[in-house]
Scaffold this motif. Structure first.
Motif, short mmCIF file in Angstrom:
data_model
loop_
_atom_site.label_atom_id
_atom_site.label_comp_id
_atom_site.label_asym_id
_atom_site.label_seq_id
_atom_site.Cartn_x
_atom_site.Cartn_y
_atom_site.Cartn_z
N GLN A 100 0.83 -1.20 0.00
CA GLN A 100 0.00 0.00 0.00
C GLN A 100 0.87 1.25 0.00
O GLN A 100 0.52 2.26 -0.62
CB GLN A 100 -0.93 -0.02 1.21
CG GLN A 100 -1.96 -1.14 1.17
CD GLN A 100 -2.72 -1.27 2.46
OE1 GLN A 100 -2.17 -1.12 3.56
NE2 GLN A 100 -4.01 -1.54 2.37
N GLN A 101 2.00 1.19 0.69
CA GLN A 101 2.92 2.33 0.68
C GLN A 101 3.43 2.60 -0.73
O GLN A 101 3.51 3.76 -1.16
CB GLN A 101 4.10 2.05 1.62
CG GLN A 101 3.73 2.01 3.10
CD GLN A 101 4.94 1.77 3.97
OE1 GLN A 101 6.02 2.25 3.69
NE2 GLN A 101 4.76 1.01 5.04
N GLU A 102 3.79 1.55 -1.44
CA GLU A 102 4.29 1.71 -2.81
C GLU A 102 3.19 2.29 -3.71
O GLU A 102 3.46 3.14 -4.57
CB GLU A 102 4.76 0.36 -3.35
CG GLU A 102 5.24 0.38 -4.80
CD GLU A 102 6.36 1.39 -5.04
OE1 GLU A 102 6.41 1.93 -6.16
OE2 GLU A 102 7.16 1.66 -4.11
N ARG A 103 1.96 1.87 -3.52
CA ARG A 103 0.86 2.41 -4.32
C ARG A 103 0.63 3.88 -4.00
O ARG A 103 0.34 4.67 -4.90
CB ARG A 103 -0.41 1.60 -4.05
CG ARG A 103 -0.37 0.19 -4.65
CD ARG A 103 -1.47 -0.67 -4.13
NE ARG A 103 -1.39 -2.02 -4.66
CZ ARG A 103 -2.03 -3.08 -4.14
NH1 ARG A 103 -2.79 -2.90 -3.07
NH2 ARG A 103 -1.91 -4.26 -4.69
N GLY A 252 -9.05 -20.52 0.88
CA GLY A 252 -9.71 -19.31 0.41
C GLY A 252 -8.94 -18.05 0.74
O GLY A 252 -9.48 -16.94 0.64
N ARG A 253 -7.68 -18.18 1.11
CA ARG A 253 -6.90 -17.01 1.54
C ARG A 253 -6.19 -16.34 0.36
O ARG A 253 -5.93 -16.96 -0.66
CB ARG A 253 -5.86 -17.43 2.58
CG ARG A 253 -6.48 -17.99 3.84
CD ARG A 253 -7.10 -16.90 4.67
NE ARG A 253 -7.98 -17.43 5.71
CZ ARG A 253 -8.36 -16.75 6.78
NH1 ARG A 253 -7.94 -15.51 6.95
NH2 ARG A 253 -9.18 -17.29 7.67
N ARG A 254 -5.86 -15.06 0.55
CA ARG A 254 -5.14 -14.30 -0.46
C ARG A 254 -3.71 -14.82 -0.58
O ARG A 254 -3.10 -15.22 0.41
CB ARG A 254 -5.11 -12.81 -0.10
CG ARG A 254 -6.49 -12.15 -0.09
CD ARG A 254 -6.37 -10.68 0.28
NE ARG A 254 -7.67 -10.03 0.21
CZ ARG A 254 -8.55 -9.99 1.20
NH1 ARG A 254 -8.26 -10.57 2.35
NH2 ARG A 254 -9.71 -9.39 1.06
N ILE A 255 -3.17 -14.75 -1.79
CA ILE A 255 -1.82 -15.24 -2.01
C ILE A 255 -0.81 -14.46 -1.16
O ILE A 255 0.18 -15.02 -0.68
CB ILE A 255 -1.44 -15.17 -3.51
CG1 ILE A 255 -0.06 -15.79 -3.77
CG2 ILE A 255 -1.50 -13.74 -4.02
CD1 ILE A 255 0.05 -17.25 -3.41
N THR A 285 -0.31 -9.73 7.86
CA THR A 285 -0.48 -10.06 6.44
C THR A 285 -1.94 -10.00 6.01
O THR A 285 -2.26 -10.34 4.88
CB THR A 285 0.07 -11.47 6.15
OG1 THR A 285 -0.64 -12.43 6.95
CG2 THR A 285 1.55 -11.55 6.46
N ASP A 286 -2.82 -9.58 6.91
CA ASP A 286 -4.24 -9.51 6.58
C ASP A 286 -4.59 -8.13 6.03
O ASP A 286 -4.14 -7.11 6.55
CB ASP A 286 -5.09 -9.78 7.83
CG ASP A 286 -6.58 -9.79 7.51
OD1 ASP A 286 -7.03 -10.71 6.81
OD2 ASP A 286 -7.28 -8.86 7.97
N LYS A 287 -5.39 -8.09 4.98
CA LYS A 287 -5.75 -6.83 4.34
C LYS A 287 -6.46 -5.89 5.31
O LYS A 287 -6.31 -4.67 5.22
CB LYS A 287 -6.65 -7.13 3.13
CG LYS A 287 -6.97 -5.91 2.28
CD LYS A 287 -7.78 -6.32 1.07
CE LYS A 287 -8.12 -5.12 0.20
NZ LYS A 287 -8.92 -5.52 -0.99
N GLY A 380 -11.70 -15.53 6.08
CA GLY A 380 -11.00 -14.28 6.41
C GLY A 380 -11.63 -13.03 5.84
O GLY A 380 -10.91 -12.13 5.40
N TRP A 381 -12.97 -12.93 5.85
CA TRP A 381 -13.64 -11.70 5.43
C TRP A 381 -14.19 -11.00 6.67
O TRP A 381 -15.00 -11.55 7.41
CB TRP A 381 -14.80 -12.00 4.48
CG TRP A 381 -14.38 -12.31 3.10
CD1 TRP A 381 -14.07 -11.43 2.11
CD2 TRP A 381 -14.22 -13.62 2.50
NE1 TRP A 381 -13.73 -12.09 0.95
CE2 TRP A 381 -13.83 -13.43 1.15
CE3 TRP A 381 -14.40 -14.92 2.97
CZ2 TRP A 381 -13.59 -14.50 0.29
CZ3 TRP A 381 -14.16 -15.98 2.12
CH2 TRP A 381 -13.76 -15.77 0.80
#
Length: 413
Positions: A100-103, A252-255, A285-287, A380-381
């Motif tokens: 997110q920092q890079e974005r 079902g987790r994000r890569i 590591t969770d969004k 994980g939602w």
């Protein structure tokens, strides 16, 4: 027993605190963010991703000093894009995760290139807003605002343009809640309203990987190898892709969360509620910055048992270390490259706007007959509504069942 370590520096408003959440655990940093909670203010914090207290103190001193210097240098009244973005990058961006920092930095670069560093943000015009949106949509400018030669231009989707526009709007909105010398940096958001439209994608593509796609890709992944550097020399070993694909497909987790799993995150004790054990998914590591625990299925346990057998005694190492540097986790871009190559080898067409996420949608769609709250916890939602909006796809045969199999509705007697 002594309390977890912490260290604070700076005056009120600029105070930075670095601390342990658990004794001996990963270090975190927190600062006051006046724009949090819709302008009510609140603490923003992030993981430092290390345990070095000396480095954490140095980080806190540097950040606090920069915050104090900004308050002296920024003049209330005419606020330039450079001043506003520099303050945001120094105070808010460090509280976000690395990607997110890079974005953030890329979008600051986009708007600075297109509007100019000295642009008075209160005088951003609708024409400038529309010009940047059109340039991004046509591919005439890239994600950092750089011009693209006509022959190399690739149009981008509405969603990408929407995110870039919303960044500038949120940047200015944040400034309306930031005080300098007792006054808000901006009295109002200059890019809010009808003159600054944001077009959302009405029918976004959210592809779902089928079982056939999963099985064909998995077959190819079993045969893939990678070159691993050990003790200064390279060896050829089975590629991580097979294990990654199984875990993504069955959890079902994000890569991004899977590639940063550590052995210490595994909970392999078998219990009645978790006959194959479970995994602690750390908040780092969770969004949504939330820690989860979820039991695992038999295919995931089989993968973990094989990894434990092949690499015994690794302590708290990475479950999927980078092939070129075993002290670091696998880069998700490498995982993306592996998956793309495997799908090509399997003779599969690429899914538009999806690589790993279609397997996350597959996980949910295959379980939509189960309670929504339980799926949200297991997968994980944080907000179960996101599942319905973004992750649930209709089956081929279900719509007919909906039409042809009604339940009787009777009067109460």
């Amino acid at each position: 027993m002594s309390k977890p370590w912490s260290y604070s520096i700076g005056e009120r408003g600029n105070r930075v605190t670095v601390f342990e959440r658990t004794k001996g655990g990963t270090l975190y940093a927190k600062v006051w963010n006046p724009a949090a909670r819709d302008g009510k203010g609140g603490m923003s914090w992030r993981s430092l991703e290390h345990r070095d207290k000396t480095a954490a103190k140095a980080y806190a001193k540097k950040l606090s000093g920069r915050l104090e210097a900004d308050e002296e240098q920024i003049r209330v009244g005419r606020v330039t894009l450079k001043q506003l973005s520099a303050l945001y990058e120094q105070y808010v961006t460090p509280t976000k995760k690395p990607r997110q920092q890079e974005r953030d930095r890329a979008r600051v670069e986009l708007w600075t290139r297109q509007l100019g560093a000295s642009k008075d943000v209160t005088k951003i015009g609708s024409g400038e807003w529309a010009r940047v949106a059109a340039g991004r949509r046509s591919g005439a400018i890239d994600s950092r605002g750089r011009p693209v030669p006509e022959g190399d231009r690739r149009p981008v989707g509405k969603r990408a343009v929407e995110i870039d526009l919303r960044f500038l709007r949120s940047l200015c909105e944040w400034a309306t809640g930031w005080k300098v010398n007792g006054k808000f940096l901006l009295a109002a958001n200059p890019v809010r309203g009808g003159g600054f439209p944001i077009e959302s994608e009405r029918n976004p593509k959210r592809p779902v990987a089928t079982d056939d796609r999963y099985e064909r890709t998995l077959e190819v992944a079993r045969k893939k190898t990678m070159r691993v550097r050990r003790n200064g020399s390279y060896t050829t070993e089975p590629c991580h892709l097979h294990n990654l694909l199984v875990i993504v497909a069955w959890t079902g987790r994000r890569i991004g969360a899977v590639v940063e799993l550590r052995f210490s995150d595994l909970r392999l004790e078998r219990t009645p509620d978790a006959p194959y054990g479970g995994i602690r998914w750390p908040d780092e590591t969770d969004k949504m910055d939330r820690e989860w625990y979820a039991p695992i299925a038999e295919p995931v346990r089989d993968v973990l048992d094989r990894i434990m057998k092949d690499r015994p005694g690794v302590g708290d190492g990475w479950l999927f270390p980078a092939p070129g540097d075993l002290s670091r986790p696998l880069n998700r871009e490498v995982a993306n490259h592996w998956l793309e190559a495997a799908e090509r080898t399997a003779g599969l067409q690429p899914l538009r706007q999806g690589l790993w996420h279609p397997y996350r949608r597959r996980w949910n769609s295959a379980r939509k007959h189960l309670p929504l709250a339980d799926r949200a916890t297991a997968g994980g939602w944080k907000d179960a509504r996101t599942i319905i909006k973004c992750y649930e796809a209709p089956d081929v045969d279900t719509p007919y069942k909906v039409i042809s199999e009604p339940r009787p509705i009777r009067e109460v007697r």
